[in-house]
Design a protein around this motif. Structure first.
Motif, PDB file in Angstrom:
ATOM      1  N   TYR A 228     -46.239  18.484   3.412  1.00 16.53           N
ATOM      2  CA  TYR A 228     -45.175  17.701   4.042  1.00 16.53           C
ATOM      3  C   TYR A 228     -45.572  17.192   5.428  1.00 16.53           C
ATOM      4  O   TYR A 228     -44.941  16.275   5.950  1.00 16.53           O
ATOM      5  N   MET A 229     -46.609  17.751   6.020  1.00 15.44           N
ATOM      6  CA  MET A 229     -47.062  17.274   7.319  1.00 15.44           C
ATOM      7  C   MET A 229     -48.464  16.706   7.188  1.00 15.44           C
ATOM      8  O   MET A 229     -49.373  17.371   6.712  1.00 15.44           O
ATOM      9  N   TYR A 230     -48.606  15.447   7.602  1.00 20.17           N
ATOM     10  CA  TYR A 230     -49.903  14.797   7.526  1.00 20.17           C
ATOM     11  C   TYR A 230     -50.890  15.422   8.512  1.00 20.17           C
ATOM     12  O   TYR A 230     -50.502  16.046   9.501  1.00 20.17           O
ATOM     13  N   SER A 231     -52.162  15.178   8.262  1.00 17.12           N
ATOM     14  CA  SER A 231     -53.201  15.674   9.154  1.00 17.12           C
ATOM     15  C   SER A 231     -53.081  15.090  10.558  1.00 17.12           C
ATOM     16  O   SER A 231     -53.539  15.703  11.529  1.00 17.12           O
ATOM     17  N   ASN A 232     -52.465  13.905  10.675  1.00 19.33           N
ATOM     18  CA  ASN A 232     -52.282  13.306  12.002  1.00 19.33           C
ATOM     19  C   ASN A 232     -50.970  13.741  12.655  1.00 19.33           C
ATOM     20  O   ASN A 232     -50.522  13.122  13.610  1.00 19.33           O
ATOM     21  N   GLN A 233     -50.361  14.802  12.125  1.00 23.32           N
ATOM     22  CA  GLN A 233     -49.191  15.457  12.725  1.00 23.32           C
ATOM     23  C   GLN A 233     -47.851  14.801  12.383  1.00 23.32           C
ATOM     24  O   GLN A 233     -46.800  15.285  12.803  1.00 23.32           O
ATOM     25  N   VAL A 234     -47.861  13.713  11.657  1.00 25.34           N
ATOM     26  CA  VAL A 234     -46.609  13.053  11.294  1.00 25.34           C
ATOM     27  C   VAL A 234     -45.977  13.772  10.106  1.00 25.34           C
ATOM     28  O   VAL A 234     -46.655  14.092   9.126  1.00 25.34           O
ATOM     29  N   ILE A 235     -44.672  14.047  10.195  1.00 19.65           N
ATOM     30  CA  ILE A 235     -43.943  14.671   9.086  1.00 19.65           C
ATOM     31  C   ILE A 235     -43.652  13.598   8.046  1.00 19.65           C
ATOM     32  O   ILE A 235     -43.003  12.597   8.336  1.00 19.65           O
ATOM     33  N   ALA A 236     -44.142  13.830   6.816  1.00 19.31           N
ATOM     34  CA  ALA A 236     -44.104  12.784   5.797  1.00 19.31           C
ATOM     35  C   ALA A 236     -43.027  12.976   4.751  1.00 19.31           C
ATOM     36  O   ALA A 236     -42.748  12.056   3.976  1.00 19.31           O
ATOM     37  N   LYS A 237     -42.406  14.160   4.693  1.00 25.54           N
ATOM     38  CA  LYS A 237     -41.422  14.435   3.653  1.00 25.54           C
ATOM     39  C   LYS A 237     -40.242  15.213   4.230  1.00 25.54           C
ATOM     40  O   LYS A 237     -40.394  15.964   5.196  1.00 25.54           O
ATOM     41  N   ASP A 238     -39.097  15.041   3.591  1.00 28.54           N
ATOM     42  CA  ASP A 238     -37.943  15.873   3.916  1.00 28.54           C
ATOM     43  C   ASP A 238     -38.156  17.263   3.313  1.00 28.54           C
ATOM     44  O   ASP A 238     -38.575  17.395   2.157  1.00 28.54           O
ATOM     45  N   VAL A 239     -37.868  18.290   4.100  1.00 28.87           N
ATOM     46  CA  VAL A 239     -37.909  19.666   3.605  1.00 28.87           C
ATOM     47  C   VAL A 239     -36.573  20.310   3.966  1.00 28.87           C
ATOM     48  O   VAL A 239     -36.439  20.947   5.016  1.00 28.87           O
ATOM     49  N   PRO A 240     -35.559  20.125   3.117  1.00 26.01           N
ATOM     50  CA  PRO A 240     -34.222  20.652   3.440  1.00 26.01           C
ATOM     51  C   PRO A 240     -34.212  22.151   3.691  1.00 26.01           C
ATOM     52  O   PRO A 240     -33.453  22.646   4.526  1.00 26.01           O
ATOM     53  N   GLY A 241     -35.082  22.894   2.985  1.00 21.09           N
ATOM     54  CA  GLY A 241     -35.103  24.344   3.162  1.00 21.09           C
ATOM     55  C   GLY A 241     -35.528  24.777   4.544  1.00 21.09           C
ATOM     56  O   GLY A 241     -35.233  25.893   4.967  1.00 21.09           O
ATOM     57  N   MET A 242     -36.210  23.891   5.282  1.00 27.05           N
ATOM     58  CA  MET A 242     -36.657  24.198   6.638  1.00 27.05           C
ATOM     59  C   MET A 242     -36.005  23.265   7.658  1.00 27.05           C
ATOM     60  O   MET A 242     -36.436  23.202   8.811  1.00 27.05           O
ATOM     61  N   THR A 243     -34.977  22.539   7.224  1.00 25.21           N
ATOM     62  CA  THR A 243     -34.265  21.565   8.071  1.00 25.21           C
ATOM     63  C   THR A 243     -35.238  20.586   8.738  1.00 25.21           C
ATOM     64  O   THR A 243     -35.118  20.282   9.923  1.00 25.21           O
ATOM     65  N   VAL A 244     -36.207  20.139   7.965  1.00 26.35           N
ATOM     66  CA  VAL A 244     -37.216  19.194   8.448  1.00 26.35           C
ATOM     67  C   VAL A 244     -36.961  17.842   7.805  1.00 26.35           C
ATOM     68  O   VAL A 244     -36.690  17.753   6.603  1.00 26.35           O
TER      69      VAL A 244
END
Length: 485
Positions: free
Chosen positions: A321-337
């Motif tokens: 869910y987190m790209y190598s360049n630090q950008v969050i690429a996906k919703d992760v509801p279980g972690m409120t991301v």
């Protein structure tokens, strides 16, 4: 506000921050795997030594243990914090993601590591000084604590490839993220490797033994351990590959050199040949031969293997869910991301990043190359070096192309849409894509910057109806020239 908390990027211009992390981590893996394998070997030797009344085995534990105190525990304790420091500055949000998921698991690992460090001192300095039962309990505790550290770390490494269970995305929780098929496959193959490297490093200590009979006996048993563990490790490799996520399979098929499997098999065969030599001619074993074998496995086996493992999880750095360049690429509801791609789609890096240089938020012809360099450092440098050396030099991927428009078209067509499966989807505003394209073109020909500025300025004057001839000459920004050097 449309902001994302991307930290300033640590960029090492010589080889790239990725290789700095990789070199430290690979050396640390050698130390740590030797320590775990030796801990279990010590437990076994202590049992045999007391069962068969063989004090020479306890003496060997002391010798190997003293060697480990420097080789694994001192040097390992230096490279361990080195990994933490380099990854924290090189991938701060990646480390943050792992800590938020596994802070208590890491705390548990540190407790076991403290027990392990105390244990190796007790194994060395209490051999022959306490009763049999006490020493065996110390040995068993030492071995189990050391193995527990590996179990904890392997689970976290597996999460970096893929969360243990799909339910983790909706429910969170470290158990769902920690235990997956890849966890046990990777643990098994690492156990095999740790016994192989323990046998190789142990040869350095065995070579110094004075008793030729005991040296022969121990060298042959380490040889058998090394041969069996090397063959078992290779037999487990297909299982490990089968547990990789689909994304990693694509990367393995398209980005891993075709000679990789042949190279790994060659290293395996060379390792087996080395152990066959020590099995047949144990008295010819010397510290230099064992040391050379250790370096060979480190350079020819461990480093490529760890590099492939890190490459296979691209474009992600953690949990898919987190790209190598630090950008969050996906919703992760279980972690409120929440994904940050919509924000980048809307306003771009230049306006979304909190730490973006103030003078580069608005892109002009005069600062476009500098903005492009900042974009390259932010979005690309975790996986690519911007210089001709280091990890995946980015200029090579454009084959010396200096056509800004063509590079821009590629950036908007491939990267901004996510059509390149092993690369992050990097949303770029039109001006950002042009700025990045200009910088990438300048890597092959720095003079392209001056031409770009002249053309843009001339076009602007014509649009404004200016009639005066353009006489100003622009040079490439000094920092770009410095970057090329």
């Amino acid at each position: 506000m449309d902001l994302i908390g991307l930290y300033p990027t640590w960029y090492e211009p010589g080889i790239g921050s990725g290789w700095v992390i990789g070199l430290i981590a690979t050396i640390h893996v050698l130390f740590s795997h030797t320590a775990v394998g030796a801990a279990l070997l010590f437990t076994y030797l202590a049992y045999i030594g007391y069962r068969d009344d063989r004090p020479e085995l306890l003496d060997f534990i002391k010798k190997y243990g003293l060697f480990l105190l420097v080789f694994s525990y001192i040097l390992g304790s230096i490279t361990g914090p080195g990994i933490w420091y380099s990854t924290t500055v090189g991938s701060p949000r990646g480390i943050s993601a792992l800590i938020h998921n596994f802070v208590w698991k890491w705390a548990t690992e540190w407790v076991f590591f403290v027990i392990e460090v105390i244990g190796v001192y007790m194994m060395v300095y209490l051999a022959g000084k306490v009763d049999k039962g006490t020493y065996l309990r110390i040995a068993i505790t030492f071995g189990l604590a050391s193995f527990a550290t590996m179990l904890a770390i392997v689970g976290i490494l597996s999460f970096m490839m893929e969360p243990g269970r799909p339910e983790w995305f909706t429910q969170g929780g470290y158990l769902l993220g920690f235990y997956g098929d890849n966890t046990f496959a990777q643990l098994s193959i690492r156990i095999a490797f740790m016994f192989t490297i323990t046998a190789v490093v142990g040869g350095i200590v065995v070579a110094g033994l004075k008793d030729p009979v005991f040296k022969t006996w121990l060298a042959r048993r380490l040889a058998v351990l090394g041969i069996v563990s090397a063959v078992v490790g290779m037999a487990l490799y297909p299982w490990y590959l089968s547990t990789l996520p689909a994304q990693a399979q694509i990367v393995m098929e398209n980005r891993i050199p075709g000679y990789f499997n042949t190279a790994i098999l060659t290293v395996l065969m060379a390792t087996v040949v080395y152990f066959l030599f020590t099995l047949i001619k144990p008295r010819m074993l010397t510290a230099s031969i064992a040391g050379t074998a250790t370096l060979a496995i480190l350079i020819l086996g461990l480093f490529p293997g760890e590099t492939i493992r890190e490459s296979a999880r691209k474009p992600f750095v953690a949990g898919e869910y987190m790209y190598s360049n630090q950008v969050i690429a996906k919703d992760v509801p279980g972690m409120t991301v929440q994904s940050e791609l919509p924000t980048l789609d809307k306003v771009g890096f230049t306006h979304a990043s909190v730490f973006w240089p103030a003078g580069q938020r608005e892109i002009t012809p005069q600062n476009a190359a500098e903005v492009g360099r900042t974009l390259a450092i932010t979005a690309c440098s975790n996986c690519h070096s911007l210089s001709p050396t280091g990890i995946r030099p980015i200029a090579r991927h454009f084959g010396g192309n200096t056509d800004v428009e063509k590079i821009k078209t590629y950036l908007l067509g491939a990267l901004a849409t996510g059509n390149t499966s092993y690369m992050p989807r990097i949303p770029l505003q039109d001006k950002e894509a042009e700025a990045l394209a200009l910088y990438l073109a300048s890597l092959a020909d720095p003079s392209v910057v001056a031409r770009f500025v002249d053309e843009k300025t001339r076009a602007a004057r014509q649009t404004e109806g200016a009639t005066a001839p353009l006489t100003t000459s622009f040079a490439a920004p000094a920092s770009l020239n410095t970057a090329q050097e």
